[in-house]
Design an enzyme around this catalytic site. Structure first.
Site, PDB file in Angstrom:
ATOM      1  N   GLU A 134     -57.389  15.176 -37.611  1.00 57.47           N
ATOM      2  CA  GLU A 134     -56.707  15.818 -38.733  1.00 57.47           C
ATOM      3  C   GLU A 134     -56.060  17.092 -38.216  1.00 57.47           C
ATOM      4  O   GLU A 134     -56.231  17.456 -37.058  1.00 57.47           O
ATOM      5  CB  GLU A 134     -57.710  16.139 -39.840  1.00 57.47           C
ATOM      6  CG  GLU A 134     -58.377  14.891 -40.408  1.00 57.47           C
ATOM      7  CD  GLU A 134     -59.272  15.184 -41.605  1.00 57.47           C
ATOM      8  OE1 GLU A 134     -59.977  16.208 -41.585  1.00 57.47           O
ATOM      9  OE2 GLU A 134     -59.267  14.386 -42.552  1.00 57.47           O
TER      10      GLU A 134
ATOM     11  N   THR B 288     -71.636   5.826 -43.605  1.00 53.19           N
ATOM     12  CA  THR B 288     -70.605   5.489 -44.600  1.00 53.19           C
ATOM     13  C   THR B 288     -69.291   5.168 -43.897  1.00 53.19           C
ATOM     14  O   THR B 288     -68.583   4.227 -44.282  1.00 53.19           O
ATOM     15  CB  THR B 288     -70.389   6.656 -45.588  1.00 53.19           C
ATOM     16  OG1 THR B 288     -71.649   7.175 -45.985  1.00 53.19           O
ATOM     17  CG2 THR B 288     -69.615   6.219 -46.808  1.00 53.19           C
TER      18      THR B 288
ATOM     19  N   GLY C   3     -67.245  12.250 -44.095  1.00 46.15           N
ATOM     20  CA  GLY C   3     -68.599  12.044 -44.617  1.00 46.15           C
ATOM     21  C   GLY C   3     -69.517  11.595 -43.499  1.00 46.15           C
ATOM     22  O   GLY C   3     -69.257  11.856 -42.321  1.00 46.15           O
TER      23      GLY C   3
ATOM     24  N   GLU D  48     -63.681  11.182 -40.289  1.00 52.12           N
ATOM     25  CA  GLU D  48     -64.303  12.426 -39.790  1.00 52.12           C
ATOM     26  C   GLU D  48     -65.775  12.354 -40.169  1.00 52.12           C
ATOM     27  O   GLU D  48     -66.122  12.451 -41.349  1.00 52.12           O
ATOM     28  CB  GLU D  48     -63.646  13.655 -40.445  1.00 52.12           C
ATOM     29  CG  GLU D  48     -62.151  13.760 -40.205  1.00 52.12           C
ATOM     30  CD  GLU D  48     -61.784  13.949 -38.742  1.00 52.12           C
ATOM     31  OE1 GLU D  48     -62.635  14.423 -37.962  1.00 52.12           O
ATOM     32  OE2 GLU D  48     -60.653  13.595 -38.371  1.00 52.12           O
TER      33      GLU D  48
ATOM     34  N   ASN E 249     -70.166  19.047 -48.826  1.00 52.81           N
ATOM     35  CA  ASN E 249     -70.587  20.318 -48.195  1.00 52.81           C
ATOM     36  C   ASN E 249     -69.566  21.442 -48.352  1.00 52.81           C
ATOM     37  O   ASN E 249     -69.950  22.597 -48.555  1.00 52.81           O
ATOM     38  CB  ASN E 249     -70.969  20.085 -46.732  1.00 52.81           C
ATOM     39  CG  ASN E 249     -69.813  19.632 -45.881  1.00 52.81           C
ATOM     40  OD1 ASN E 249     -69.010  18.806 -46.300  1.00 52.81           O
ATOM     41  ND2 ASN E 249     -69.702  20.182 -44.708  1.00 52.81           N
TER      42      ASN E 249
END
Ligand code: NAD
Length: 480
Positions: free
Chosen positions: A461, A230, A226, A248, A150
């Site tokens: 992060e 996943t 993602g 994330e 994205n």
């Protein structure tokens, strides 16, 4: 057709299989380049190169690592037009957005962490009269960075910059849907003189390249951005190997609008938080809750502005809504619009594919869509759509809207609109998410912790959080 190469041990190389995947321009629906279809053999080469480079890179003086990173940032800046156009063609986003928002942010990411390393210090814990403890923070070794489609270069650099700055060597995998700007970055790294093997970029499919990175015994940490599914698969594979993990993941962010808000400011920002980048930002607010007394006023004003948004060729400066990144994602978003109708929702605007005239007539465009009349707990309001689709619903009390907001499995970000500071603080404390914006959206300071709770992720992060993730602390205790 343009060919993309892997970047391994300082060189641009073909995948060992010799196979390539078609890479599409979503605004035309046509393949325009070839992306390596790499496999575990390429990951092995990349890991060996990284292991070899680690010795020298990890002990290189921080200011020297910093200098190389700043050179990379400078070269991205010099090539901003080429990178912005490449990002737009690869992802479908408006070129002006890539040029003014995302590529500059990629530059900031590298500058931020490239300079942070010069100020990164560790802690000491004295035990008066007995001992002193100090914490050594050393790079982990070879780390894996896996990123989505994205915000391709933006999120890729958000991971590799702190990893490299803190002295690790990296095996990175950009999304196979948007590999182009990572490939251009590889060329820039060569030009900037990044030592061979410090950063390796292996292109290809998640099931092949991503899982080979996750499973490699010499890759000691994984930073992943993602989808939640996943992320769960990566956690399942990596947990028994005791790898450090930063995940994330997805979101279903609430946007809560109280009647006392600054209406005009709120309306402009809500348009952005709903449809920027075609709604393909994990932080977009996809569930809009409006206090009942201003519901109709909001609905009418919002719909009017949404209908006026220009959809079309991402290369045009006037375009506000570009193409959906892939055919598969286009079909997913359209299927959710159908689901919303089945669940009793009313489509107030959008809901349809758009075929712009000219070169983009076969592209994957969806008109910005606003839906009302759905319950807070239906699938449309619980599952991540990740496209230009929002739902609107009225609420009566603070307790009720908190319950709506916190009702999903996700907890990434929330936005609150009110001029009442006490209410804003109260809501911010009660919302279950990693990020809360009050009277703004996507205002980012790179020093702040970034990430989600619940199924939106594990770890944070940004700032020192990222530098700490990419280093291993060791306590040393000296008896006095
Ligand atoms: P995705 O999970 O399909 O893919 C992300 C990356 O993982 C890609 O590079 C992909 O090739 C790779 N991958 C796929 N399967 C893998 C596997 N089995 N093992 C290892 N790697 C694998 O996600 P996407 O569709 O590319 O991105 C959209 C999702 O990302 C949305 O859910 C969105 O919310 C989320 N996202 C989250 C954030 C955040 O900061 N929380 C930011 C951006 C996007």
């Amino acid at each position: 057709m343009k060919k993309i190469f892997n970047y391994i041990n300082g060189k641009l190389v073909e995948p060992i299989s010799g196979k390539y995947l078609d890479n599409f321009d979503p605004s035309t629906g046509k393949a325009y380049s070839h992306c390596p279809d790499s496999d575990e053999r390429d990951v092995e080469l990349a890991t060996q190169a990284a292991l070899q480079a680690f010795g020298a890179w990890s002990v290189l003086a921080p200011e020297k690592r910093s200098r190389i990173m700043l050179r990379i940032a400078e070269l991205i800046e010099k090539n901003i037009d080429e990178l912005a156009e490449a990002e737009s063609i690869d992802q479908g986003k408006p070129k002006w957005l890539a040029k003014n928002g995302e590529i500059p942010r990629a530059i900031s990411n590298i500058r931020f962490f490239g300079t942070a390393i010069e100020h990164f210090a560790s802690e000491a814990h004295p035990m008066p009269g007995h001992a002193i403890n100090y914490t050594l923070r050393t790079p982990i070794g070879v780390v894996g960075c896996i990123s989505p489609w994205n915000l391709p270069l933006y999120l890729f650099t958000w991971k590799i910059a702190p990893a490299l700055a803190s002295g690790n060597c990296v095996v990175a995998k950009p999304s196979e849907i948007t590999p182009m700007t990572a490939y251009l970055l590889a060329q820039i790294c060569i030009q900037a003189g990044l030592p061979h093997g410090v950063l390796n970029i292996v292109h290809g499919l998640g099931e092949k390249v991503g899982s080979a990175i996750t499973l490699h015994s010499q890759i000691k940490a994984i930073s992943f951005t993602g989808g939640t599914k996943t992320g769960a698969e990566i956690a399942r594979l990596a947990a028994p190997m005791f790898k450090k993990l930063s995940l994330e993941l997805g979101g279903k962010n609430p946007n809560i609008i109280f009647a006392d808000c600054n209406f005009d400011k709120m309306l402009e920002e809500t348009l952005r938080s709903s449809f920027l980048n075609q709604g393909e930002i994990c932080l977009c607010g996809s569930r809009i809750f409006i206090e009942r007394s201003i519901y109709n006023k909001f609905k009418n004003a919002f719909i009017e502005k949404v209908k006026a948004r220009v959809i079309g060729d991402p290369l045009f400066d006037t375009t506000l809504v570009g193409a959906i990144a892939s055919k598969m994602h286009f079909e997913k978003v359209m299927s959710y619009i159908e689901l919303a109708k089945q669940e009793g929702g009313t489509v107030l605007c959008g809901g349809n594919q758009v075929n712009p005239e000219g070169r983009c007539s076969a592209g994957w465009f969806i008109a910005p869509t606003v839906i009302e009349g759905l319950s807070f707990d239906c699938r449309t309001n619980q599952e991540e759509i990740f496209g230009p689709v929002v739902t609107i619903a009225p609420f009566d009390t603070e307790e009720e809207v908190l319950m709506f907001a916190n009702s999903t499995e996700f907890g990434l970000a929330a936005t609150i609109w009110t001029e009442n500071l006490t209410l804003a603080h109260r809501m911010a404390a009660e919302i279950k998410s990693g990020i809360v914006w009050i009277n703004c959206w996507l205002l980012r300071d790179l020093r702040t912790p970034f990430g989600g709770v619940k199924n939106s992720g594990v770890g944070r992060e940004g700032g020192w959080e990222a530098m700490r993730f990419f280093t291993e602390p060791k306590n040393v205790c000296i008896k006095l």
